[in-house]
Design a protein around this motif. Structure first.
Motif, PDB file in Angstrom:
ATOM      1  N   VAL A  31       0.834  -1.208   0.000  1.00  0.00           N
ATOM      2  CA  VAL A  31       0.000   0.000   0.000  1.00  0.00           C
ATOM      3  C   VAL A  31       0.868   1.257   0.000  1.00  0.00           C
ATOM      4  O   VAL A  31       0.640   2.193  -0.784  1.00  0.00           O
ATOM      5  N   TYR A  75       2.557   1.899  -3.246  1.00  0.00           N
ATOM      6  CA  TYR A  75       1.634   2.413  -4.265  1.00  0.00           C
ATOM      7  C   TYR A  75       1.400   3.905  -4.097  1.00  0.00           C
ATOM      8  O   TYR A  75       1.479   4.673  -5.058  1.00  0.00           O
ATOM      9  N   ILE A  78      -1.479  -6.810  -2.597  1.00  0.00           N
ATOM     10  CA  ILE A  78      -2.567  -6.418  -1.688  1.00  0.00           C
ATOM     11  C   ILE A  78      -3.722  -7.402  -1.779  1.00  0.00           C
ATOM     12  O   ILE A  78      -4.289  -7.837  -0.765  1.00  0.00           O
ATOM     13  N   ALA A 119      -4.657   5.779   5.535  1.00  0.00           N
ATOM     14  CA  ALA A 119      -5.487   5.616   4.335  1.00  0.00           C
ATOM     15  C   ALA A 119      -6.556   6.709   4.303  1.00  0.00           C
ATOM     16  O   ALA A 119      -6.799   7.326   3.254  1.00  0.00           O
ATOM     17  N   THR A 128      -4.769   7.399  -4.042  1.00  0.00           N
ATOM     18  CA  THR A 128      -5.288   6.546  -2.972  1.00  0.00           C
ATOM     19  C   THR A 128      -6.741   6.184  -3.246  1.00  0.00           C
ATOM     20  O   THR A 128      -7.165   5.040  -3.026  1.00  0.00           O
TER      21      THR A 128
END
Length: 363
Positions: A190, A193, A210, A279, A288
């Motif tokens: 994550v 990315y 993921i 997040a 995101t």
């Protein structure tokens, strides 16, 4: 957009591949097997060292200290070892990579900004956990307990010559390590990315990793002998390692270092502890949002909720309530979370955000 990708590590993946290790030793005259006391007790280290006509070093703690690296380097010099074989989790492989340079005192390069020497002894990395991806990275995370500092050293000399990923070796992991190392895989993917240093090859690897973690980490946690799940998590760990090596990790890893060094929370669990919070913070970043939708979530909020649910499924912490954090303790965490990795986050992480994070985690 401009980007580059480098991966110099030869990778061999498959069940039972450890048995073929002698074929890949090459011209090494006196290898050294570096591992943990756990594998030393199992007899695996001594058996490998005997087969290969080499030495062994097993003085490796879960968060390897600079003093351990220095002891290993001295032994390598004294025995004139010409190949390092690292068999273990991320701590073992990180120590082996750092010791491969044979410097007098690794502390001189730990958080000092001093350039690391490129001359080194080649390393064959054989992971026994599905978590760090250290077998394919140029990063070694070390601790200096005298100064209370835990942080990575990055050097292209740390890339192993060869990574042998044998999923059967991960069967020895107890459930709590399976969980902690598995959530570390998720964080690597994550963060790789959404990192400011993102690029398309790493993006593709991250998404694949993921999806595997969400599908197979609960399975392997509940059924430790589920061989397909073991194999898939080993695959995810490897791909996530490739996914973050170039872009680097971000906010969750920056905050994990004080959580581990001060409170002893295992590295992967410490990273996962803040992933859902960041997040939500990073929902202001379009990439995101794109990641959440690509993974099949309706929103970043739903993605963050799924991360919390995953942690609960595998018995990981979701807060810091047990530590009864004082205001002073929160201030210390905020201060020590300002690690350079924080600068890789797509949204600027301010003290205000960090105070809110730790207030939320206090429970």
């Amino acid at each position: 957009m401009e980007w580059s990708y480098k991966q110099p590590v030869e990778i061999i993946f498959g069940n039972g591949k450890l048995e073929q290790l002698p074929e890949w030793i090459g011209d090494a005259v006196r290898p050294i097997v570096i591992s943990s006391n756990y594998f030393a007790k199992s007899g695996l280290v001594s058996e490998l060292a005997r087969k290969l006509g080499g030495d062994e070093f097993t003085d490796v703690s879960p968060n390897p200290d600079v003093s351990e690296v220095n002891r290993c380097s001295r032994q390598i010099r004294e025995n004139r070892n010409d190949l390092i074989i690292a068999v273990g989790g991320g701590s073992v492989i990180d120590l082996a990579k750092a010791a491969s340079a044979i410097v007098d005192d690794i502390a001189e390069y730990h958080g000092t900004g001093r350039g690391f020497p490129q001359e080194h002894i080649p390393v064959i990395a054989i992971p026994t956990t599905a978590g760090t991806g250290s077998e394919v990275t140029n990063v070694a995370v070390l601790t200096n307990r005298m100064t209370g500092k835990k942080m990575p050293i990055v050097s292209d000399s740390f890339y192993p010559k060869l990574a042998i990923v044998d999923p059967l070796l991960t069967r020895s992991m107890p459930p709590q390590i399976t969980a902690s190392s598995g959530i570390d895989v998720l964080c690597h993917a994550v963060e790789g990315y959404w990192s400011k240093g993102h690029q398309p090859i790493c993006d593709a690897l991250a998404i694949h990793a993921i999806r595997i973690v969400f599908n197979f980490l609960p399975v392997v946690y509940q059924e430790p002998d589920h061989l397909e799940a073991r194999e898939k998590m080993a695959e995810a760990s490897l791909l996530a390692g490739l996914a973050f090596t170039v872009p680097k990790t971000t906010s969750s890893h920056a905050c994990s270092f004080p959580l581990t060094s001060i409170y002893g929370i295992p590295h992967g669990e410490a990273c996962g502890l803040t992933l859902d919070y960041f997040a939500r913070v990073n929902a202001a970043d379009e990439r995101t949002v794109q990641l959440a939708k690509t993974l099949g979530f309706a929103s970043v909020e739903q993605f963050a909720d799924a991360i919390i649910q995953l942690k609960k499924q595998v018995g990981l912490r979701t807060d810091l309530a047990e530590f009864h954090l004082s205001e002073e303790a929160v201030e210390e965490l905020v201060s020590k979370s300002h690690h350079p990795n924080l600068l890789n986050n797509p949204v600027v992480i301010t003290d205000e955000i960090l105070y809110d994070l730790y207030a939320t985690l206090r429970g």
